[in-house]
Scaffold this motif. Sequence first.
Motif, PDB file in Angstrom:
ATOM      1  N   ILE A 170      -9.077   0.678   4.982  1.00  0.00           N
ATOM      2  CA  ILE A 170      -8.916  -0.668   4.430  1.00  0.00           C
ATOM      3  C   ILE A 170      -8.853  -1.690   5.561  1.00  0.00           C
ATOM      4  CG2 ILE A 170      -7.439  -2.170   3.031  1.00  0.00           C
ATOM      5  CD1 ILE A 170      -6.366   0.437   1.711  1.00  0.00           C
ATOM      6  N   ASN A 171      -9.693  -2.703   5.481  1.00  0.00           N
ATOM      7  CA  ASN A 171      -9.612  -3.814   6.427  1.00  0.00           C
ATOM      8  C   ASN A 171      -8.405  -4.687   6.109  1.00  0.00           C
ATOM      9  OD1 ASN A 171     -12.076  -3.158   7.683  1.00  0.00           O
ATOM     10  ND2 ASN A 171     -13.254  -4.442   6.268  1.00  0.00           N
ATOM     11  N   VAL A 172      -7.693  -5.111   7.140  1.00  0.00           N
ATOM     12  CA  VAL A 172      -6.656  -6.132   6.987  1.00  0.00           C
ATOM     13  C   VAL A 172      -7.169  -7.366   7.721  1.00  0.00           C
ATOM     14  CG1 VAL A 172      -4.257  -6.770   7.390  1.00  0.00           C
ATOM     15  CG2 VAL A 172      -4.848  -4.389   6.864  1.00  0.00           C
ATOM     16  N   ALA A 173      -7.659  -8.341   6.946  1.00  0.00           N
ATOM     17  CA  ALA A 173      -8.364  -9.479   7.515  1.00  0.00           C
ATOM     18  C   ALA A 173      -8.205 -10.696   6.624  1.00  0.00           C
ATOM     19  CB  ALA A 173      -9.863  -9.151   7.663  1.00  0.00           C
ATOM     20  N   SER A 174      -8.359 -11.872   7.216  1.00  0.00           N
ATOM     21  CA  SER A 174      -8.327 -13.104   6.422  1.00  0.00           C
ATOM     22  C   SER A 174      -9.665 -13.354   5.745  1.00  0.00           C
ATOM     23  CB  SER A 174      -7.967 -14.302   7.306  1.00  0.00           C
ATOM     24  OG  SER A 174      -9.061 -14.666   8.129  1.00  0.00           O
ATOM     25  N   GLY A 175     -10.725 -12.742   6.281  1.00  0.00           N
ATOM     26  CA  GLY A 175     -12.065 -12.953   5.756  1.00  0.00           C
ATOM     27  C   GLY A 175     -12.776 -14.150   6.335  1.00  0.00           C
ATOM     28  N   VAL A 176     -12.105 -14.869   7.269  1.00  0.00           N
ATOM     29  CA  VAL A 176     -12.706 -16.038   7.921  1.00  0.00           C
ATOM     30  C   VAL A 176     -12.704 -15.809   9.426  1.00  0.00           C
ATOM     31  CG1 VAL A 176     -12.551 -18.513   8.344  1.00  0.00           C
ATOM     32  CG2 VAL A 176     -11.927 -17.585   6.100  1.00  0.00           C
ATOM     33  N   ALA A 177     -13.887 -15.794  10.027  1.00  0.00           N
ATOM     34  CA  ALA A 177     -14.010 -15.638  11.470  1.00  0.00           C
ATOM     35  C   ALA A 177     -14.201 -17.025  12.093  1.00  0.00           C
ATOM     36  CB  ALA A 177     -15.188 -14.736  11.814  1.00  0.00           C
ATOM     37  N   LEU A 226       0.832  -1.207   0.000  1.00  0.00           N
ATOM     38  CA  LEU A 226       0.000   0.000   0.000  1.00  0.00           C
ATOM     39  C   LEU A 226       0.864   1.253   0.000  1.00  0.00           C
ATOM     40  CD1 LEU A 226      -2.757  -1.065   2.562  1.00  0.00           C
ATOM     41  CD2 LEU A 226      -3.008  -0.879   0.082  1.00  0.00           C
ATOM     42  N   LEU A 227       1.924   1.251   0.793  1.00  0.00           N
ATOM     43  CA  LEU A 227       2.831   2.401   0.812  1.00  0.00           C
ATOM     44  C   LEU A 227       3.526   2.557  -0.539  1.00  0.00           C
ATOM     45  CD1 LEU A 227       4.463   2.066   4.356  1.00  0.00           C
ATOM     46  CD2 LEU A 227       2.738   3.726   3.621  1.00  0.00           C
ATOM     47  N   GLY A 228       3.963   1.440  -1.092  1.00  0.00           N
ATOM     48  CA  GLY A 228       4.646   1.491  -2.385  1.00  0.00           C
ATOM     49  C   GLY A 228       3.766   2.007  -3.499  1.00  0.00           C
ATOM     50  N   ALA A 229       2.452   1.716  -3.400  1.00  0.00           N
ATOM     51  CA  ALA A 229       1.517   2.161  -4.438  1.00  0.00           C
ATOM     52  C   ALA A 229       0.990   3.567  -4.190  1.00  0.00           C
ATOM     53  CB  ALA A 229       0.343   1.178  -4.520  1.00  0.00           C
ATOM     54  N   GLY A 230       1.362   4.163  -3.065  1.00  0.00           N
ATOM     55  CA  GLY A 230       0.913   5.513  -2.765  1.00  0.00           C
ATOM     56  C   GLY A 230      -0.560   5.617  -2.415  1.00  0.00           C
ATOM     57  N   ARG A 247      -7.637  -7.125  -0.948  1.00  0.00           N
ATOM     58  CA  ARG A 247      -7.194  -8.060  -1.982  1.00  0.00           C
ATOM     59  C   ARG A 247      -7.154  -7.393  -3.355  1.00  0.00           C
ATOM     60  NH1 ARG A 247      -9.682 -13.873  -0.075  1.00  0.00           N
ATOM     61  NH2 ARG A 247      -8.617 -14.588  -1.969  1.00  0.00           N
ATOM     62  N   THR A 248      -8.011  -6.416  -3.567  1.00  0.00           N
ATOM     63  CA  THR A 248      -7.993  -5.679  -4.831  1.00  0.00           C
ATOM     64  C   THR A 248      -6.751  -4.803  -4.937  1.00  0.00           C
ATOM     65  OG1 THR A 248     -10.416  -5.668  -4.965  1.00  0.00           O
ATOM     66  CG2 THR A 248      -9.232  -3.997  -6.248  1.00  0.00           C
ATOM     67  N   LEU A 249      -6.423  -4.123  -3.849  1.00  0.00           N
ATOM     68  CA  LEU A 249      -5.294  -3.207  -3.851  1.00  0.00           C
ATOM     69  C   LEU A 249      -3.951  -3.914  -3.719  1.00  0.00           C
ATOM     70  CD1 LEU A 249      -6.818  -0.425  -1.574  1.00  0.00           C
ATOM     71  CD2 LEU A 249      -6.326  -0.230  -4.009  1.00  0.00           C
ATOM     72  N   VAL A 250      -3.970  -5.100  -3.098  1.00  0.00           N
ATOM     73  CA  VAL A 250      -2.729  -5.861  -2.884  1.00  0.00           C
ATOM     74  C   VAL A 250      -2.915  -7.242  -3.501  1.00  0.00           C
ATOM     75  CG1 VAL A 250      -1.072  -6.713  -1.177  1.00  0.00           C
ATOM     76  CG2 VAL A 250      -2.346  -4.598  -0.732  1.00  0.00           C
ATOM     77  N   ARG A 276     -18.606 -11.038   9.665  1.00  0.00           N
ATOM     78  CA  ARG A 276     -17.437 -11.443   8.871  1.00  0.00           C
ATOM     79  C   ARG A 276     -16.801 -10.188   8.302  1.00  0.00           C
ATOM     80  NH1 ARG A 276     -16.122 -12.019   3.703  1.00  0.00           N
ATOM     81  NH2 ARG A 276     -18.239 -11.662   2.914  1.00  0.00           N
ATOM     82  N   ILE A 277     -15.507 -10.035   8.536  1.00  0.00           N
ATOM     83  CA  ILE A 277     -14.809  -8.840   8.072  1.00  0.00           C
ATOM     84  C   ILE A 277     -14.391  -9.027   6.615  1.00  0.00           C
ATOM     85  CG2 ILE A 277     -12.932  -7.228   8.512  1.00  0.00           C
ATOM     86  CD1 ILE A 277     -15.040  -7.470  10.750  1.00  0.00           C
ATOM     87  N   SER A 278     -14.862  -8.153   5.765  1.00  0.00           N
ATOM     88  CA  SER A 278     -14.541  -8.237   4.342  1.00  0.00           C
ATOM     89  C   SER A 278     -13.084  -7.843   4.091  1.00  0.00           C
ATOM     90  CB  SER A 278     -15.455  -7.295   3.550  1.00  0.00           C
ATOM     91  OG  SER A 278     -15.021  -7.197   2.199  1.00  0.00           O
ATOM     92  N   ASN A 279     -12.406  -8.617   3.256  1.00  0.00           N
ATOM     93  CA  ASN A 279     -11.047  -8.239   2.840  1.00  0.00           C
ATOM     94  C   ASN A 279     -10.986  -7.967   1.327  1.00  0.00           C
ATOM     95  OD1 ASN A 279     -11.131 -10.776   1.681  1.00  0.00           O
ATOM     96  ND2 ASN A 279      -9.559 -11.678   3.005  1.00  0.00           N
ATOM     97  N   ARG A 280     -12.135  -7.723   0.742  1.00  0.00           N
ATOM     98  CA  ARG A 280     -12.189  -7.533  -0.711  1.00  0.00           C
ATOM     99  C   ARG A 280     -11.359  -6.330  -1.164  1.00  0.00           C
ATOM    100  NH1 ARG A 280     -17.726  -6.988  -4.403  1.00  0.00           N
ATOM    101  NH2 ARG A 280     -16.661  -6.731  -6.410  1.00  0.00           N
TER     102      ARG A 280
END
Length: 264
Positions: A175-182, A165-169, A220-223, A213-217
């Motif tokens: 942004i959620n940082v999550a596995s998407g599985v609770a 994310l830092l590299g892409a500016g 995953r799109t940005l990274v 459930r925390i979305s990580n969509r």
Amino acid sequence: MSVEVIGNGFIAWHARRYLTADARATVLASGVSSTSTVGEEHFRREADLVRDTARRCREHGRLLVYLSSAATALYGRRGVGREDTRLVPITPYGRHKLAMEELVAASGAAWLTLRLTNITGPRQNPAQLLPSLVRQIRTGAVTVHRGARRDVVDVRHFITVLERLLGAGVHGRIINVASGVASPIEEIIDGIEARLGRRVNRNILDVPVEAVRISNRCMRTLVPEAEEFGFGARYLDRLLDRYVGPESPDSTTATAVEAGTGTP
């Protein structure tokens, strides 16, 4: 150009050691980290730190990366936790974190807010989820909050996400940082017991059922590299193998419990 990291705990340590992004950014990895916190003094100290850091970032043209929370306290107990969800926090901690996010966005500094689930790995605070459960199981009894679910993410994957994310500016985003599985807390405890080769007494405490459930969509799109993290049904098993298995050099039993200090 080095990234500035504010904080002395688990995430701050990993960010200082492993971030290599060439970015004019300040990562604020300090503040209230326990979802059970209710003391106004703790909240006031973090608010003062956020204001001061945002002011310095604005004055010096730095990106402020605020590490917030994707906890139930913020998102509630049901549904899908998405970054564009209208939030009605259910605890003082959740209301405080939302207020800090709003403060950051209105500060005039360039900003990026990351809502973190349960990040885990070496040198973790012993009071946090995985090392706390390991310690309890090693002593012969564990408290089970029946109805609780937890989304757990490897600290290595968090660092990769932050790096990209830092590299892409990327900025001006939450942004959620999550596995998407609770995972049900009972499933996490089962996995730890299996890896430690023991079954222990369980002290059951009933809590309101957590089905969010925390979305990580967005992440995953940005990274795109996140597709290689192995998120899904087997992700928790692999994480427990790495950080709980007694043969692993990164085992929670050796690093997070016995050597871990600090927050967040």
